[in-house]
Write a protein that holds these residues in place. Structure first.
Motif, PDB file in Angstrom:
ATOM      1  N   ASN A 132       1.010  -1.269   0.039  1.00 16.25           N
ATOM      2  CA  ASN A 132      -0.026   0.029   0.103  1.00 16.25           C
ATOM      3  C   ASN A 132       1.013   1.160  -0.095  1.00 16.25           C
ATOM      4  O   ASN A 132       0.602   2.290  -1.023  1.00 16.25           O
ATOM      5  N   ALA A 179       1.289   3.879  -3.334  1.00 18.63           N
ATOM      6  CA  ALA A 179       0.806   5.003  -2.875  1.00 18.63           C
ATOM      7  C   ALA A 179       1.710   6.038  -3.297  1.00 18.63           C
ATOM      8  O   ALA A 179       1.573   7.127  -3.928  1.00 18.63           O
ATOM      9  N   VAL A 220      -5.570   2.350  -1.678  1.00 18.08           N
ATOM     10  CA  VAL A 220      -4.278   2.942  -1.943  1.00 18.08           C
ATOM     11  C   VAL A 220      -4.450   4.629  -2.068  1.00 18.08           C
ATOM     12  O   VAL A 220      -3.517   5.193  -2.108  1.00 18.08           O
TER      13      VAL A 220
END
Length: 323
Positions: A114, A118, A198
């Protein structure tokens, strides 16, 4: 005769009368001073949040700990004090190591994927390119979608004859039953959760990146620094407070996952995806062992608290302006 220089008594100005209360002790100051009024105003502003914290956080925490010292049979309407028996049962539970292993695997995979994805998306969307607004909306839209609806759609897509295997079949690949295989069930759950959230971390990283002064990048280019070195020496230190925030949020969220497990795998195959929250749910609401379920809740709270404290203490080593 020389006239006297003394002022006649009749010509002297009359003495002013003493003010009322002269010689008396000064009265006590008003109770409602400006400082106290400001304090009261502040307390009134935080009163709703404080009341919510007490009613929905502190009191439930106290009750969970109290229930963990009892055995509560709802069907028989029995509430018996057992002391530390539930904690002894917790220490001897043969399923607990596997549950903690699955929880750690899920949390580690979710946090790493994540945050990395991101940050990667935020760096790309921070460039002055055409269409970045469309992609920002595209990646953030799953955040506002219902969690249950999102998970149900992915459940159909990941079935043996679902959409994912249908796409793989077009290139000659025979895909597995993603949610019923030991090697792919946990990966599938992690990927579904990563794609769901995300966008939130991406927006936080994007806001942090846009707050980095451009003068620093210009100075780095003048000095001949590469993009990779500029990223690690300028960008990462300045967005490190946001990295800390997103890591804490993601870690806590990963330890509280439930709906995805309940819908996609029900803890299976076997117990390979039975994380702590789902195991807690099974004990309390399927097996009606509310006392032992409360004990598992205490364990979950201790784990979340410990990880949060560790991250908060480690911030002094890598968060900008904290050392």
């Amino acid at each position: 005769m020389t006239p006297s220089r003394s002022t006649p008594v009749a010509d002297r100005a009359p003495a002013r009368p003493a003010p009322a209360g002269a010689g008396a002790p000064v009265g006590r100051p008003s109770f409602w001073t400006t400082r106290r009024r400001d304090r009261l105003t502040g307390y009134l502003f935080i009163a709703p949040q404080l009341a919510g914290t007490v009613l929905f956080v502190l009191i439930p925490l106290g009750l969970v700990f109290w229930y963990s010292l009892h055995e509560w049979n709802v069907l028989a309407d029995e509430f018996t004090f057992t002391g530390g028996e539930n904690y002894a049962k917790l220490a001897a539970d043969p399923n607990l190591p596997g549950v903690l292993r699955a929880t750690g695997l899920f949390s580690a995979g979710l946090v790493v994927l994540n945050l990395a994805l991101a940050l990667f998306l935020a760096v790309l969307l921070n460039q002055k390119l055409r269409g970045t607004t469309f992609f920002r909306v595209l990646f953030f839209s799953p955040v506002v979608v219902s969690l249950v609806a999102w998970t149900i759609v992915w459940q159909f897509m990941l079935q043996d004859n679902g959409g994912v295997n249908g796409l793989l079949a077009t290139v000659g690949v025979d895909g597995p039953n993603w949610l019923r295989s030991d090697g792919t069930a946990m990966i599938s759950v992690i990927v579904v959760q990563v794609f769901k959230n995300v966008g939130l971390n991406m927006v936080l990283f994007l806001a942090a990146l846009q707050g980095v002064p451009q003068e620093l990048y210009e100075a780095a280019r003048v000095d001949g620094a590469s993009r990779w070195r500029t990223f690690w020496r300028i960008t990462m230190p300045l967005i490190s407070p946001t990295v800390l925030l997103t890591s804490i949020i993601t870690v806590v969220g990963s330890l509280q996952v439930f709906a995805q497990i309940a819908i996609l795998t029900q803890g299976g195959p076997g117990t390979s995806t039975t994380v702590l929250v789902y195991y807690l749910y099974q004990q309390a609401f399927q097996f009606h062992a509310f006392g032992y379920g409360s004990t598992l809740s205490v364990l979950l709270f201790a784990i979340v608290l410990a990880l949060t404290v560790v991250q908060w203490q480690l911030r002094k080593r890598w968060v900008h302006h904290e050392n």
